[in-house]
Design an enzyme around this catalytic site. Sequence first.
Site, mmCIF file in Angstrom:
data_model
loop_
_atom_site.group_PDB
_atom_site.id
_atom_site.type_symbol
_atom_site.label_atom_id
_atom_site.label_comp_id
_atom_site.label_asym_id
_atom_site.label_seq_id
_atom_site.Cartn_x
_atom_site.Cartn_y
_atom_site.Cartn_z
ATOM 1 N N CYS A 1 -2.648 8.753 2.466
ATOM 2 C CA CYS A 1 -2.330 8.415 1.074
ATOM 3 C C CYS A 1 -3.547 8.605 0.164
ATOM 4 O O CYS A 1 -3.410 8.708 -1.041
ATOM 5 C CB CYS A 1 -1.759 7.010 0.973
ATOM 6 S SG CYS A 1 -2.752 5.815 1.837
ATOM 7 N N GLU B 1 0.886 -1.179 0.000
ATOM 8 C CA GLU B 1 0.000 0.000 0.000
ATOM 9 C C GLU B 1 0.913 1.215 0.000
ATOM 10 O O GLU B 1 1.453 1.588 1.046
ATOM 11 C CB GLU B 1 -0.882 0.014 1.261
ATOM 12 C CG GLU B 1 -1.832 -1.156 1.398
ATOM 13 C CD GLU B 1 -3.029 -1.061 0.466
ATOM 14 O OE1 GLU B 1 -3.116 -0.101 -0.325
ATOM 15 O OE2 GLU B 1 -3.866 -1.961 0.520
#
Length: 463
Positions: free
Chosen positions: A274, A240
């Site tokens: 993010c 990720e």
Amino acid sequence: MTIGDLVRKWNESNSSEKRLDVFNPSNQELLGTLNLTDKIELAVKTAKTHLNTLTPPKRAEILGKASLLLREKIEEISRIITLENGKPLKEAKGEVFYCAEYLEWYGEEAKRIYGEILPEWDPKLDLKVYLEPIGVVGVITPWNFPLSMLGRKVGAAIAAGCPCVAKPAPETPFSALFFEEILKEAGLPDGYFKVIISDAEITGDVFCKNKIVRKISFTGSTEVGRILSSKADLKKLTMELGGNAPALVLSDCEMSVFKECGAFGKFRNAGQACTAINRYIVEETRAKEATEILLEASKNIKVGDGFNADSTIGPLITEESLNRIIALIEDATSKGAKILSGEVKHHGQFLEPVVLDGVTPSMRIFNEEIFGPVVSIIRAKSDEEVLTLANQTDYGLAAYVFSKHQGQKFAKRLDFGMVGINMVYLALVQAPFGGIKNSGFGREGGREGVREFLKIKYVGEVS
Ligand code: ADP
């Protein structure tokens, strides 16, 4: 449990010459000093002894209990998160609930890991597919959601039957140590899950090279993701990584919806996420309204210590992070972007929101992840150009579309792992969170989250 208790407990069983000082990003006060451990291989070996020891209902019971315990201890744990990460206490509490939800969800999923019986082409053939735990997992997490990133990974791993060894970010080790205590209190045997406070590179190398570790689940920068991917040989990975999320404000944008959530998609966790909106790409006929909304929202932000009840965003995690963001702003203004929010103000590690208009693809801020409270507005001549600019990035995590009628049509053409239409909150327990391209691969959450920790075994038999 307080940070002091966690430090004492850790240091009693880990002695070392090397130490980690952890500071409060709000005021740079020392929160605690932890000895770095060199017992990473031992933790991995111990974890292996727990493989195949807990039945699915037992795993479900433990995760369910851990979820309840987190909710019960929300005051204690959210305080730790705010101290080490800086985010407002209210957001820290939100993170604890979010983590608890994941554990609950995964606990339920633990009971529903089904194999398959394949169609028989010959009455003598018996073909079965088993889903088995992949083995010991090495987990590496970032500082921006220090509790929930861990819960999202470890909850899924335990549901699948995988013991884990986890390395939290050096900025935020205490949430992780607290989480380990919670899992133990919920009934997880000692060593099934172990937090490692040690050097990042050394730990990463053990995870990559030790054959007992069968999977690495990483959340962090694309740069470190690349290092781990190249070292991990043929191990299974979940990556990720960074994002460069566009918010597409199309010609038929419902401005009341944009007003409600458009700015939240930027400022949550001071922009240190993010999935945070990195680029507002606005069709020019709606630019005036969108800009006013973003400017007003940024003026309403209260920057301050996470324990002040009226703070809506806290400090940036480090001074280095602040300097990096200021350099991005300077690069943009030197190439023609205009600051609409007045002089850039910062004190300590606090940065007041900045609104930049006239951003173009030639600027670093268009291409790099900001990770801070900076609104970056790009104007496009048509909806079609909005889309082209949105896809003009090597990242592919989240994208958002603000449109009354064209959401689905544009979502299909967006090159991202997740798309929110008139919504900015995509990290939901039932949904597969994850990216494509330089944002990585693998999914967390949903059914897919547990599958990441399972291996497929196909058994054929002739009777
Ligand atoms: P950020 O820039 O947001 O801190 P990083 O990718 O540097 O993101 O950090 C995310 C996590 O990866 C942290 O736990 C960090 O300690 C860890 N990390 C950093 N470098 C390495 C490395 N070479 N090997 C393994 N883990 C690393």
